[in-house]
Design a protein around this motif. Structure first.
Motif, mmCIF file in Angstrom:
data_model
loop_
_atom_site.group_PDB
_atom_site.id
_atom_site.type_symbol
_atom_site.label_atom_id
_atom_site.label_comp_id
_atom_site.label_asym_id
_atom_site.label_seq_id
_atom_site.Cartn_x
_atom_site.Cartn_y
_atom_site.Cartn_z
ATOM 1 N N THR A 52 41.073 30.150 35.298
ATOM 2 C CA THR A 52 40.321 30.478 36.512
ATOM 3 C C THR A 52 38.863 30.098 36.306
ATOM 4 O O THR A 52 38.220 30.571 35.357
ATOM 5 C CB THR A 52 40.414 31.981 36.843
ATOM 6 O OG1 THR A 52 41.781 32.336 37.047
ATOM 7 C CG2 THR A 52 39.624 32.296 38.104
ATOM 8 N N TYR A 54 35.022 29.514 38.439
ATOM 9 C CA TYR A 54 34.395 30.026 39.655
ATOM 10 C C TYR A 54 32.980 29.484 39.828
ATOM 11 O O TYR A 54 32.319 29.077 38.866
ATOM 12 C CB TYR A 54 34.362 31.560 39.648
ATOM 13 C CG TYR A 54 33.443 32.172 38.623
ATOM 14 C CD1 TYR A 54 32.135 32.537 38.945
ATOM 15 C CD2 TYR A 54 33.880 32.395 37.311
ATOM 16 C CE1 TYR A 54 31.280 33.086 38.001
ATOM 17 C CE2 TYR A 54 33.046 32.945 36.374
ATOM 18 C CZ TYR A 54 31.746 33.297 36.719
ATOM 19 O OH TYR A 54 30.904 33.840 35.775
ATOM 20 N N GLU A 114 36.612 31.085 43.708
ATOM 21 C CA GLU A 114 37.418 30.795 42.528
ATOM 22 C C GLU A 114 38.288 29.565 42.709
ATOM 23 O O GLU A 114 38.779 29.269 43.805
ATOM 24 C CB GLU A 114 38.323 31.989 42.198
ATOM 25 C CG GLU A 114 37.584 33.219 41.706
ATOM 26 C CD GLU A 114 38.542 34.341 41.335
ATOM 27 O OE1 GLU A 114 38.112 35.286 40.648
ATOM 28 O OE2 GLU A 114 39.726 34.271 41.749
#
Length: 238
Positions: A52, A54, A114
């Motif tokens: 992930t 962001y 994200e």
């Protein structure tokens, strides 16, 4: 009475007789019931990597802030889609006001969006994540077992769990002095217990001369996949 009516009457009588027999079997009292639990486990290597990334920025103009965030995410998505065997998806996105010390006046806006990446090619995703750190920040990295891999291992473990249940049933039957046992019911269930994985802070890595962060060494780890067999047997005494 016509031939068809006689046939239907005979069929109805036969069905009623079978239903009565099944009901009698179901209501038949059982004795020497024993509940058993057995299981089979195996360590399975993680074969799916999740990352992930962001974008998080702050500005006084919320419209310009949204445009900046969108541009950063879109550029990262375009770059990520060029890498084979990497699944790209958008995660959560939110913005919120930043207040002054008294909590009364909005002084700026902060927005976070994200980007989620997934792949079985650890090397490719690791390098892509490092390359994207010039545009985004690292939110987290985790590993899991792919559905197909888990299913394959559970199918094998199911046989082992049943075999373990039968062995335990036979052992208890002998211990109780029985001559044999009859299976009353059996339930199979599966579960995976992932091992804790260290969080990798790639955002703290220093970039090389070309401006790219080095790709980290990957240790995907394992999860324990378990299939449990829970059931009841009726021990038949001599």
């Amino acid at each position: 009475m016509s031939t068809m009516k006689k046939s239907l009457a005979s069929l109805a009588a036969a069905i009623a007789l079978v239903s009565t027999s099944l009901s009698a079997v179901a209501d038949e009292p059982r004795y020497n019931l024993v509940s058993l639990h057995a299981e089979a486990s195996q360590e399975v290597a993680h074969d799916l990597m999740h990352v992930t990334l962001y974008s998080e920025e702050q500005a006084s103009d919320p419209a310009k802030l949204a445009a900046t965030t969108t541009t950063a995410i879109n550029e990262a998505v375009t770059q990520a889609r060029k890498v084979k065997n990497v699944t790209v998806s958008l995660g959560s996105r939110n913005s919120y006001p930043v207040y002054d010390d008294k909590g009364q006046k909005i002084t700026a806006w902060r927005e976070r969006a994200e980007l989620r990446l997934e792949s079985a090619d650890f090397a490719a995703l690791s390098q892509l994540s490092a390359d994207l750190l010039g545009k985004l920040k690292m939110g987290g990295m985790s590993f899991s077992i792919a559905d197909a891999t888990r299913q394959q291992n559970e199918d094998n473990l199911m046989k082992n769990a049943v075999a373990a249940f039968k062995a335990r049933a036979q052992l208890l039957t002998s211990a109780l002095g029985g001559k044999d046992y009859r299976l009353v019911n059996l339930n199979l269930s599966s579960a995976g217990a992932p091992h804790p994985m260290p969080v990798m802070r790639m955002a703290t890595m220093k970039a090389d001369a070309a401006g790219y962060a080095p790709a980290p060494q990957i240790e995907a780890g394992t999860s324990q996949v378990t299939v449990s067999a829970d059931g009841t047997i009726e021990v038949q005494m001599p």
